[in-house]
Motif scaffolding. Structure first.
Motif, PDB file in Angstrom:
ATOM      1  N   ILE A 143      -1.880  15.701   3.325  1.00  0.00           N
ATOM      2  CA  ILE A 143      -1.422  14.348   2.970  1.00  0.00           C
ATOM      3  C   ILE A 143      -0.898  13.628   4.202  1.00  0.00           C
ATOM      4  N   ILE A 144      -0.082  14.319   4.985  1.00  0.00           N
ATOM      5  CA  ILE A 144       0.492  13.713   6.190  1.00  0.00           C
ATOM      6  C   ILE A 144      -0.607  13.305   7.162  1.00  0.00           C
ATOM      7  N   LYS A 145      -1.602  14.169   7.313  1.00  0.00           N
ATOM      8  CA  LYS A 145      -2.714  13.871   8.232  1.00  0.00           C
ATOM      9  C   LYS A 145      -3.551  12.701   7.714  1.00  0.00           C
ATOM     10  N   ALA A 146      -3.857  12.708   6.425  1.00  0.00           N
ATOM     11  CA  ALA A 146      -4.727  11.673   5.855  1.00  0.00           C
ATOM     12  C   ALA A 146      -4.064  10.296   5.874  1.00  0.00           C
ATOM     13  N   THR A 147      -2.761  10.253   5.637  1.00  0.00           N
ATOM     14  CA  THR A 147      -2.068   8.973   5.501  1.00  0.00           C
ATOM     15  C   THR A 147      -1.363   8.533   6.784  1.00  0.00           C
ATOM     16  N   LYS A 148      -1.332   9.448   7.779  1.00  0.00           N
ATOM     17  CA  LYS A 148      -0.560   9.196   9.009  1.00  0.00           C
ATOM     18  C   LYS A 148       0.908   8.933   8.679  1.00  0.00           C
ATOM     19  N   LEU A 149       1.375   9.649   7.672  1.00  0.00           N
ATOM     20  CA  LEU A 149       2.748   9.491   7.199  1.00  0.00           C
ATOM     21  C   LEU A 149       3.737  10.055   8.215  1.00  0.00           C
ATOM     22  N   LYS A 150       4.746   9.276   8.545  1.00  0.00           N
ATOM     23  CA  LYS A 150       5.819   9.759   9.414  1.00  0.00           C
ATOM     24  C   LYS A 150       6.834  10.482   8.533  1.00  0.00           C
ATOM     25  N   PHE A 151       6.513  11.730   8.224  1.00  0.00           N
ATOM     26  CA  PHE A 151       7.320  12.492   7.272  1.00  0.00           C
ATOM     27  C   PHE A 151       8.508  13.127   7.984  1.00  0.00           C
ATOM     28  N   GLN A 152       9.689  13.013   7.348  1.00  0.00           N
ATOM     29  CA  GLN A 152      10.921  13.498   7.986  1.00  0.00           C
ATOM     30  C   GLN A 152      11.707  14.375   7.007  1.00  0.00           C
ATOM     31  N   ASN A 153      10.993  15.359   6.430  1.00  0.00           N
ATOM     32  CA  ASN A 153      11.601  16.247   5.428  1.00  0.00           C
ATOM     33  C   ASN A 153      12.254  15.445   4.308  1.00  0.00           C
ATOM     34  N   ASN A 154      11.638  14.327   3.965  1.00  0.00           N
ATOM     35  CA  ASN A 154      12.193  13.390   3.010  1.00  0.00           C
ATOM     36  C   ASN A 154      11.420  13.503   1.695  1.00  0.00           C
ATOM     37  N   TYR A 155      11.668  14.604   0.969  1.00  0.00           N
ATOM     38  CA  TYR A 155      10.971  14.843  -0.298  1.00  0.00           C
ATOM     39  C   TYR A 155      11.564  13.982  -1.404  1.00  0.00           C
ATOM     40  N   PRO A 156      10.766  13.681  -2.444  1.00  0.00           N
ATOM     41  CA  PRO A 156       9.388  14.106  -2.663  1.00  0.00           C
ATOM     42  C   PRO A 156       8.383  13.206  -1.945  1.00  0.00           C
ATOM     43  N   ILE A 157       7.177  13.759  -1.706  1.00  0.00           N
ATOM     44  CA  ILE A 157       6.031  12.938  -1.323  1.00  0.00           C
ATOM     45  C   ILE A 157       5.230  12.722  -2.604  1.00  0.00           C
ATOM     46  N   LEU A 158       5.067  11.487  -2.997  1.00  0.00           N
ATOM     47  CA  LEU A 158       4.390  11.172  -4.258  1.00  0.00           C
ATOM     48  C   LEU A 158       3.123  10.371  -3.966  1.00  0.00           C
ATOM     49  N   THR A 159       2.005  10.821  -4.527  1.00  0.00           N
ATOM     50  CA  THR A 159       0.722  10.150  -4.288  1.00  0.00           C
ATOM     51  C   THR A 159      -0.050   9.973  -5.590  1.00  0.00           C
ATOM     52  N   LEU A 160      -0.948   9.011  -5.573  1.00  0.00           N
ATOM     53  CA  LEU A 160      -1.968   8.874  -6.608  1.00  0.00           C
ATOM     54  C   LEU A 160      -3.307   9.003  -5.909  1.00  0.00           C
ATOM     55  N   ILE A 161      -4.092   9.978  -6.328  1.00  0.00           N
ATOM     56  CA  ILE A 161      -5.392  10.252  -5.698  1.00  0.00           C
ATOM     57  C   ILE A 161      -6.497   9.934  -6.702  1.00  0.00           C
ATOM     58  N   GLU A 162      -7.350   8.993  -6.346  1.00  0.00           N
ATOM     59  CA  GLU A 162      -8.492   8.629  -7.203  1.00  0.00           C
ATOM     60  C   GLU A 162      -9.757   9.044  -6.486  1.00  0.00           C
ATOM     61  N   LYS A 163     -10.375  10.114  -7.035  1.00  0.00           N
ATOM     62  CA  LYS A 163     -11.481  10.813  -6.362  1.00  0.00           C
ATOM     63  C   LYS A 163     -10.971  11.323  -5.013  1.00  0.00           C
ATOM     64  N   GLN A 164     -11.314  10.666  -3.907  1.00  0.00           N
ATOM     65  CA  GLN A 164     -10.780  11.133  -2.624  1.00  0.00           C
ATOM     66  C   GLN A 164      -9.793  10.143  -2.010  1.00  0.00           C
ATOM     67  N   ASP A 165      -9.654   8.966  -2.614  1.00  0.00           N
ATOM     68  CA  ASP A 165      -8.801   7.921  -2.045  1.00  0.00           C
ATOM     69  C   ASP A 165      -7.355   8.076  -2.497  1.00  0.00           C
ATOM     70  N   ILE A 166      -6.427   7.976  -1.543  1.00  0.00           N
ATOM     71  CA  ILE A 166      -4.996   7.948  -1.856  1.00  0.00           C
ATOM     72  C   ILE A 166      -4.609   6.483  -2.023  1.00  0.00           C
ATOM     73  N   THR A 167      -4.328   6.083  -3.265  1.00  0.00           N
ATOM     74  CA  THR A 167      -4.071   4.664  -3.556  1.00  0.00           C
ATOM     75  C   THR A 167      -2.592   4.364  -3.798  1.00  0.00           C
ATOM     76  N   TYR A 168      -1.762   5.378  -3.763  1.00  0.00           N
ATOM     77  CA  TYR A 168      -0.320   5.178  -3.872  1.00  0.00           C
ATOM     78  C   TYR A 168       0.350   6.242  -3.021  1.00  0.00           C
ATOM     79  N   LEU A 169       1.407   5.831  -2.293  1.00  0.00           N
ATOM     80  CA  LEU A 169       2.123   6.767  -1.433  1.00  0.00           C
ATOM     81  C   LEU A 169       3.580   6.355  -1.331  1.00  0.00           C
ATOM     82  N   SER A 170       4.484   7.283  -1.581  1.00  0.00           N
ATOM     83  CA  SER A 170       5.901   7.044  -1.321  1.00  0.00           C
ATOM     84  C   SER A 170       6.546   8.362  -0.931  1.00  0.00           C
ATOM     85  N   GLN A 171       7.653   8.267  -0.225  1.00  0.00           N
ATOM     86  CA  GLN A 171       8.406   9.469   0.113  1.00  0.00           C
ATOM     87  C   GLN A 171       9.883   9.203  -0.074  1.00  0.00           C
TER      88      GLN A 171
END
Length: 819
Positions: free
Chosen positions: A773-801
């Protein structure tokens, strides 16, 4: 003006202390005098001198024990170590117990390291879990082993003060970007204030999961006991306390000045200006400031929108203050409020500080060990099928004692109180109520010792002994109270209800406590009575009738009060079912300000239409719709209620633009171990190919969670709240991803709330999913859980952390748009 009874009471207490020359040392008398001079009314009336002597002596013992106390200025020590109260908790002797527990553990550490160590001890004792708004005492919280953020922070502040470390509870009264609030702790170390997450220890101070949301806050404040001369800005200052503004410690700030003028453009002095932040479908006042002689009121706040309400005794007005504005003008004149719709925008997201991964890993290992200590304690609770004992947690001995008491109503009385009461009520208190209730009594409005959110006391026996003869109806009770009890709305500044015994002994009360007293007196004499949450007023009714409830005290000097019918419908066009305090609220105009009707403890709107019985007057329906960026489209609808003229309103959730983004593409792994699933499929017992499910499902809601941290637990609760909505989407899969390295050996998903049937829980043993997820979205993740996504087929159409309340609703909106 101060209440005369209060002044006399304080004078008597101080005179008593001065007379005890042989009992108290000079320092003890000085500290006791400080406490009594500024003590809130409820504490004066409900606790005796010996309690405060214990508190003072314990603080002096800490001062003489720990080397760091030598560096603490006396002003800081008095306000943030000596003071026994943190917020609105029930008081106890926790600091005495905590001092003994922590003394040898921290006395050889630096002040900085001692603060960290105290928080680790707190985590061994208490973990986060949501509960009702009454704040348990620190010892009760420890006995239970968990509490909400307000209880965790009260517990941690008490522990820190017990070892002489200045500490204060900080509140963001409401977040700007999501519907909730939060409390944490600040500690004073060598002249500087640092923050920490209560009972959520990190490797260093000024690191916590709430860093990101706090940078978007519009207010962080704390209440300070006594006359405080610190450098912080005061939002409010009274004779006994002040509210200080701490926002600058967390977020970028601006000074917002509101000028209030009349229709002739002249400044209005002493108008009340309320700085309203949209949250829970209302404009919550993060501060109230009186205008000066130039008609100006100012507040240091953040770069987000506010809704400003100004009023005096005659007029009121409302105006939006936009994020980039530092000055606005409001005209007080004849009522010009009209139905409207507008957009509210919160402050922007900002980067946060992070720690070295090795420090995080070492701290996580310690957290796992501390969890095992707490879980070992929990394992000592009885394994029982009795729901009352189950819900009592560490208070099971008291509940068992009540159940063993020979009375036909012993089980019923426990079923009438709140769940938190089972965890902290004393057995002798409930037994005392049982001794003074007719064994043939059937009405819950007579039997129950729980009225609002006050501490349950033995008021029934005291009231029956206090009055020479019983009352026959609620009118007699109300008349007696109005004649004999003086109202004091100034001195009970922590808003802790005064006990009925305290009120009757001193003949003085604040308004809220007076409502509780009325109900207590009525119930003591077999008159049905209750506290009406919607209007915050006491009600009673004639026994053995189906008559409507009558308000105890008629407001605005009226002879009687007209009760009106309001029918509330939901618009068929709404894509989700409107929830009170989420998508809408109803507010009544009282004293020139709209007050929200409170249905949290008197639940309504389980289905629509629903019917309410409310006093005649002017009302406002506020509906709101928040998008994933935190913006809210607000709709205001004004209406009147009049007797014999039933009114119907429709809750219509306004549309707000939600830009669907493609954050990247992802192919989920071929197999992951399943540790629990709510789907009863045999092929999931050994493993699951998320890749295959990704191909077969229309969409996957995927969340990487840390089940020990508050943000992830909030997400689980929110998903559970929307269980029925998610189950409508039968071709959508919900995947909760757990990192094995975060889990201790005793971890069980049985503590999770009920989840949708289309949910599976998988173990990501090597953080494979998280890394993808981090690689696909280029998310600057800082151990800030949760990572929440909506995946439609292969597309990530929602992202929050990180921390975000009701993010499940944002995903449901996206799913519903595709139906």
């Amino acid at each position: 003006m101060k209440n005369l009874v209060t002044i006399l009471f304080a004078f008597v207490c101080l005179s008593f202390l001065q007379a005890q020359n042989n009992t108290y040392t000079k320092q003890e008398k000085e500290y006791l005098s400080f406490l009594y001079e500024y003590m809130p009314l409820n504490d004066r009336l409900d606790y005796d001198t010996s309690f405060f002597v214990q508190q003072v002596r314990s603080s002096i013992e800490a001062k003489n024990t720990f080397s760091w106390c030598k560096s603490i200025p006396e002003d800081i020590f008095k306000h943030f170590v000596l003071v026994y109260r943190v917020n609105n908790e029930n008081l106890d002797t926790a600091r005495l117990y905590m001092f003994k527990e922590l003394k040898d553990r921290v006395k050889n550490l630096s002040m900085y390291d001692a603060a960290l160590e105290v928080n680790h001890w707190c985590h061994e004792k208490v973990n986060y879990k949501a509960s009702d708004g009454r704040t348990s005492s620190p010892l009760s919280t420890m006995r239970t082993s968990w509490g909400r953020c307000g209880e965790e922070s009260t517990f941690a502040v008490t522990a820190l003060r017990s070892v002489g470390i200045p500490a204060r509870q900080c509140y963001t009264p409401r977040w700007a970007h999501t519907d909730d609030n939060h409390a944490w702790v600040e500690v004073w170390i060598e002249g500087k204030w640092y923050f920490l997450g209560a009972c959520e220890p990190e490797a260093k101070l000024n690191i916590a999961w709430f860093q990101a949301p706090s940078k978007r806050a519009m207010m962080v404040h704390t209440t300070v006991f006594g006359k405080y001369k610190g450098k912080e800005e005061k939002n409010f200052e009274a004779d006994k306390y002040s509210k200080i503004n701490l926002l600058g410690n967390y977020a970028p700030t601006k000074k917002l000045t509101v000028k209030v003028i009349d229709k002739n453009k002249k400044p209005v002095k002493d108008a009340e200006v309320s700085f309203g932040l949209y949250n829970y479908a209302e404009y919550y006042p993060i501060a109230k400031v009186k205008t000066d002689k130039n008609g100006k009121a100012s507040l240091t706040t953040g770069y987000g929108d506010l809704v400003i309400w100004a009023k005096n005794d005659v007029y009121f007005a409302q105006k939006q203050a936009l994020a980039n504005q530092t000055k606005i003008t409001i005209v007080l004149q004849e009522d010009e409020l009209a139905n409207s719709e507008f957009l509210i925008t919160p402050p922007k997201e900002l980067p946060i500080q992070t720690l070295d991964e090795e420090l995080v890993r070492q701290n996580n290992e310690r957290l796992v060990y501390e969890d095992s200590i707490r879980n070992a304690y929990i394992a000592t609770f009885p394994n029982t099928e009795d729901e009352l004992l189950k819900k009592s947690w560490g208070n099971y001995q008291a509940i068992q004692q009540i159940l063993d008491y020979n009375h036909p109503l012993n089980r019923k009385i426990l079923q009438l109180v709140y769940e938190k009461d089972l965890r902290d009520v004393q057995a002798n208190t409930i037994i005392d109520h049982l001794k003074h209730i007719d064994t043939k009594e059937t009405s819950e409005y007579v039997i129950s010792p729980r009225i609002a959110l006050e501490k349950i006391t033995t008021w029934r026996s005291f009231i029956q002994d206090y009055f020479n003869q019983p009352f026959s109806d609620g009118k007699q009770v109300a008349l007696w109270i109005e004649k004999n009890i003086t109202l004091n709305e100034d001195d009970n500044y922590y808003n802790v209800p005064i006990s009925p015994k305290g009120i009757l002994s001193a003949k003085t009360s604040d308004k809220h406590s007076r409502e509780i007293l009325f109900v207590a007196i009525c119930r003591s004499f077999g008159i049905e009575a209750k506290y009406d949450w919607a209007t915050a007023r006491a009600q009673w009714r004639e026994r053995n009738t189906q008559a409507n409830w009558q308000y105890a005290f008629i407001e605005n000097n009226k002879k009687d009060e007209n009760i009106c019918t309001l029918v509330v419908n939901s618009d068929k066009a709404n894509k989700i079912k409107p929830e009170y305090y989420s998508q809408f609220t109803i507010q009544k105009l009282q004293n020139n300000v709209f007050q929200t009707l409170d249905y949290e403890y008197d639940p309504k709107f389980a289905s629509f239409p629903d019917t309410l019985l409310l006093p005649e007057g002017r009302y406002r329906l506020v509906t709101g719709n928040r998008n994933s960026k935190g913006q809210v489209k607000v709709k205001e609808t004004y209406f009147y209620l009049r007797k014999n003229n039933p009114k119907t309103i429709t809750v219509s959730i306004p549309e707000i633009r939600e830009e669907v983004e493609n954050y990247g593409q992802i192919i989920l792994p071929e197999e992951n171990k399943v540790i629990k699933t709510t789907i009863k499929e045999d092929d999931l017992s050994e493993g699951i190919s998320l890749q295959i499910r990704q191909q077969n499902e229309t969409a996957i809601v995927l969340a990487v969670i840390d089940p020990y941290k508050e943000p992830s637990r909030h997400l689980l609760v929110d998903i559970s709240k929307s269980k029925a909505e998610f189950e409508k989407h039968k071709d959508v899969l919900i995947v909760l991803v757990l990192d094995k390295s975060l889990l201790n050996k005793d971890f069980s998903t049985s503590v999770f709330p009920p989840l949708p049937k289309n949910t599976i829980i998988v173990m990501d043993e090597h953080k494979e999913i998280e890394k993808q997820i981090i690689k696909a979205t280029k998310l600057k993740f800082q151990n800030n859980y949760p990572i929440l996504t909506l995946i439609e087929k292969q597309d990530i159409t929602y992202l929050s952390q990180g921390y975000k309340i009701s993010s499940q609703e944002e995903i449901l909106k996206l799913l519903n748009d595709k139906l």
